[in-house]
Motif scaffolding. Structure first.
Motif, PDB file in Angstrom:
ATOM      1  N   ALA A 343      -3.665   1.161   1.019  1.00 43.48           N
ATOM      2  CA  ALA A 343      -4.903   0.036   1.814  1.00 43.48           C
ATOM      3  C   ALA A 343      -4.720   0.387   3.184  1.00 43.48           C
ATOM      4  CB  ALA A 343      -4.155  -0.842   1.264  1.00 43.48           C
ATOM      5  N   ALA A 344      -3.348   1.185   3.623  1.00 45.69           N
ATOM      6  CA  ALA A 344      -3.067   1.110   4.882  1.00 45.69           C
ATOM      7  C   ALA A 344      -4.428   2.557   4.943  1.00 45.69           C
ATOM      8  CB  ALA A 344      -1.970   1.702   4.660  1.00 45.69           C
ATOM      9  N   LEU A 345      -4.169   3.241   4.855  1.00 43.54           N
ATOM     10  CA  LEU A 345      -5.743   4.004   5.153  1.00 43.54           C
ATOM     11  C   LEU A 345      -7.046   4.339   4.963  1.00 43.54           C
ATOM     12  CD1 LEU A 345      -3.085   7.652   4.164  1.00 43.54           C
ATOM     13  CD2 LEU A 345      -3.456   6.581   6.850  1.00 43.54           C
ATOM     14  N   ALA A 346      -7.461   3.610   3.877  1.00 38.73           N
ATOM     15  CA  ALA A 346      -8.448   2.679   3.438  1.00 38.73           C
ATOM     16  C   ALA A 346      -9.133   4.112   3.001  1.00 38.73           C
ATOM     17  CB  ALA A 346      -9.097   2.387   4.711  1.00 38.73           C
ATOM     18  N   SER A 347      -8.584   4.258   2.062  1.00 41.01           N
ATOM     19  CA  SER A 347      -8.950   5.997   1.902  1.00 41.01           C
ATOM     20  C   SER A 347      -8.427   6.279   0.350  1.00 41.01           C
ATOM     21  CB  SER A 347      -9.488   7.174   2.593  1.00 41.01           C
ATOM     22  OG  SER A 347      -9.773   8.009   2.060  1.00 41.01           O
ATOM     23  N   GLU A 348      -8.594   7.073  -0.736  1.00 38.56           N
ATOM     24  CA  GLU A 348      -8.039   7.858  -1.935  1.00 38.56           C
ATOM     25  C   GLU A 348      -7.146   8.734  -0.782  1.00 38.56           C
ATOM     26  OE1 GLU A 348     -11.346   6.608  -1.714  1.00 38.56           O
ATOM     27  OE2 GLU A 348     -11.524   5.756  -2.918  1.00 38.56           O
ATOM     28  N   TYR A 349      -6.087   8.907  -1.254  1.00 35.97           N
ATOM     29  CA  TYR A 349      -4.788   9.686  -1.119  1.00 35.97           C
ATOM     30  C   TYR A 349      -4.174  10.596  -1.543  1.00 35.97           C
ATOM     31  CZ  TYR A 349      -1.460  11.457   2.842  1.00 35.97           C
ATOM     32  OH  TYR A 349      -1.073  12.560   3.227  1.00 35.97           O
TER      33      TYR A 349
END
Length: 482
Positions: A343-349
Motif C-alpha cells: 500500500a505505501a508503494l502503491a504497487s506490487e513489490y
C-alpha cells in the motif's frame, strides 16, 4: 519505543557511557538469543565456499559499476551503472550472488534460515551470513571480480520501465562511494557520466512515485556521540543521493514483482491499506511537533512536504512508520495472491536487492533468474516458498525488537541526567483500558515515550510533562503529567 530508525555511533571513546552502551547491547542480544558469532561448522562451511564459489560464464566486468553505501560498510549488496539509451536510460544493477556460495541445506543455508536477516543497532551488528562471505568473498567490494545477479532495466525519458532482464554474470565494482562522496561528486560536476545520471533517473522515478500515489519514507538515522560520561543524540540529514539510490532498488523490486506475478510463482513484500485510526493518530503527532497538516492533504503528499533535516520533521517521518504496520510476505505458486499490493508503494513489490542481509531476497532472485532464462524455477526454491513468509515475518519482528531496544537504551542514556526536568509535549495516544497511561511526544529532544497521570490524559492536547525515569539498565523512559 519500537522504531524503524537506524541508530549509528559516530564516535565512541572509552568512558562510562561507552561502556554502558556496549554492556546494554550485550544484554539485548542475550535477551533475544542472538549473537554476532556463528557455530564453528557454519564458519568452516562459509570459509570453504569463499574459496570455491560457483562462477557464471558471462563476463560483464567491462561495466564501470560503483557502490554507494554508508561510510564503513563492508556488506555491499548492490552496484550500479547507468547510461543513456536515446531519450531514455539503461540501468545496470548488480546484486551480490549469495547462491554462488550457499547451497540448499548446507550449514550456512540452515543458519541463514534460522536468522532471517541482519540485525543493526548502534555499533552492533548480528549478520545473516558469516563475515567471510557477507563482508568479503560475496560482497561487491571495489576492484574485486564477483559473481552477481545483473539486472538490466530499460527506462523511457519519464522513468517508466519498458524492459527488464536478469542474469548471472561476473562483475567488478570500480569504486566504493559513501553517500557524502557520491553527493559531492554529483553536485560539483566531477561525477562520471554514469553517476551523474543517477540524479536524472532518481528524480524521474520520484515523480512517477508521486503520480502513482506511493510514498517512500525518508527515514532519518540517529547518530550518537559518546564521550566519557556524555551521550549526545542527533538526527542525520538524509542526502538526495540516498533517495535516488533507493529508487533504483525500488525499481528493481517492482520489476521482480511483475515477473513473478506474470508467471504466478514467487515471493512478494506486501502491506495492507492503513487503518484510519492510525492516520488520525498521525495527525495528532503532527500537531504535537508543530507541523501543519491540512485535513484535505493526502498522506503521501504530506510526507513529501516534510524536511527531515529539521528535527521535528525527522521525528514526524519516524512516526509515519506506524502506517507500515502489518507489512508481510506472501508466497505463491500456481495462482496469484488475493492482495499482492504494497500500500505505501502503491504497487506490487518484491525484495531482491539485499541478499547479503535478507534471506528472502536470495529465493526471489532465483525465481526471477529462472523466469528470464526460460527455465524451471529450482526445486529447492519451490519447496521453500510456502514456509518463507512465516520465517521472514519472525525475523522482521526480531529485527524491530532489537533495533527498538537499542533505541530505548540510547534515549535513556541521553536523558539520564535530566530526570526531574520539565518538557513541552503533546499526548498522542491514550491507553483504551487505562486512560491515565499513554504516549507523549517531546519536541526537544525529539523522543516519544510513556506518560502517566493521576487523572485521564488529555488526548491531542499540549501538556507539560516531567521526566521521572531514564534508566539505562532497564532501558525505560517515562514522564508524568506536570
Amino acid at each position: 519505543m519500537p522504531s524503524s530508525r537506524v541508530v549509528r555511533v559516530r564516535s565512541v571513546r572509552d568512558g562510562v557511557a561507552a561502556g554502558a552502551l556496549r554492556a546494554g547491547i550485550t544484554r539485548i542480544q542475550a535477551e533475544l538469543d542472538v549473537a554476532p558469532s556463528f557455530p564453528p561448522e557454519v564458519e568452516e562451511a562459509a570459509a570453504a565456499a569463499a574459496r570455491d564459489p560457483r562462477l557464471p560464464e558471462l563476463d560483464r566486468t567491462d561495466l564501470e559499476l560503483v557502490t554507494i553505501d554508508p561510510e564503513g560498510s563492508r556488506d555491499l549488496d548492490q552496484a550500479l551503472h547507468l547510461e543513456r539509451d536515446g531519450d531514455g536510460y539503461v540501468v545496470h544493477y548488480a546484486i551480490a550472488d549469495v547462491a554462488a556460495f550457499v547451497a540448499p541445506g548446507d550449514p550456512v543455508d540452515v543458519e541463514a534460515n534460522r536468522r532471517g536477516e541482519t540485525l543493526y543497532g548502534a555499533d552492533s551488528k548480528v549478520p545473516l551470513h558469516p563475515t567471510v562471505l557477507s563482508e568479503d568473498a560475496a560482497s561487491l567490494l571495489p576492484d574485486q571480480v564477483r559473481p552477481a545477479l545483473l539486472w538490466t532495466v530499460r527506462l523511457r525519458a519519464d522513468g517508466g520501465r519498458t524492459d527488464v532482464h536478469v542474469e548471472r554474470a561476473l562483475v567488478r565494482s570500480r569504486r566504493q562511494l559513501t553517500y557524502v562522496e557520491a553527493q559531492r561528486a554529483i553536485d560539483d560536476g566531477s561525477a562520471s557520466e554514469s553517476l551523474a545520471l543517477l540524479r536524472e533517473v532518481g528524480e524521474a522515478r520520484i515523480r512517477r512515485e508521486a503520480v502513482r500515489g506511493g510514498v517512500s519514507l525518508p527515514l532519518p538515522e540517529q547518530e550518537i556521540d559518546i564521550v566519557g560520561d556524555e551521550w549526545r543524540l542527533e538526527f542525520r540529514e538524509q542526502l538526495p543521493v540516498e533517495r535516488w539510490n533507493a529508487q533504483l532498488s525500488l525499481l528493481t523490486g517492482f520489476a521482480a514483482a511483475d515477473l513473478m506475478l506474470y508467471a504466478r510463482v514467487g515471493l512478494l513484500r506486501t502491506l495492507p491499506a492503513p487503518d484510519p485510526r492510525d492516520v488520525q493518530r498521525l495527525h495528532r503527532t503532527a500537531r504535537a511537533l508543530g507541523i501543519d497538516w491540512p485535513a484535505e492533504q493526502l498522506y503521501p503528499d504530506f510526507v513529501r512536504s516534510l524536511d527531515p533535516s529539521q528535527a521535528s520533521h525527522a521525528a514526524m517521518v519516524n512516526a509515519c512508520t506506524r502506517l507500515l504496520r502489518g507489512s508481510g510476505y506472501v508466497a505463491f505458486d500456481g495462482e496469484t495472491p488475493a492482495d499482492p499490493q504494497h500500500a505505501a508503494l502503491a504497487s506490487e513489490y518484491a525484495h531482491v536487492t539485499a541478499p547479503l542481509r535478507r534471506l528472502g531476497d536470495r529465493y526471489a532472485g532465483e525465481v526471477c533468474l529462472a523466469l528470464c532464462a526460460g527455465t524451471e524455477v529450482p526445486d529447492w526454491v519451490r519447496a521453500a516458498l510456502p514456509g518463507l513468509p512465516k520465517t521472514l515475518q519472525a525475523s522482521a519482528s526480531r529485527a524491530n525488537t532489537y533495533e527498538g531496544a537499542v533505541l530505548d537504551l540510547v534515549e535513556a542514556g541521553v536523558l539520564r541526567h535530566r530526570v526531574g526536568q520539565e518538557f513541552a509535549g503533546v499526548v498522542v495516544d491514550v491507553d483504551e483500558k487505562d486512560p491515565q497511561r499513554g504516549v507523549v511526544v517531546i519536541q526537544e529532544p525529539a523522543v516519544e515515550a510513556r506518560v502517566v497521570s493521576s487523572s485521564p490524559l488529555p488526548l491531542g492536547t499540549d501538556v507539560t510533562v516531567r521526566l521521572t525515569v531514564a534508566d539505562v539498565e532497564t532501558r525505560k523512559v517515562e514522564f508524568e503529567l506536570a
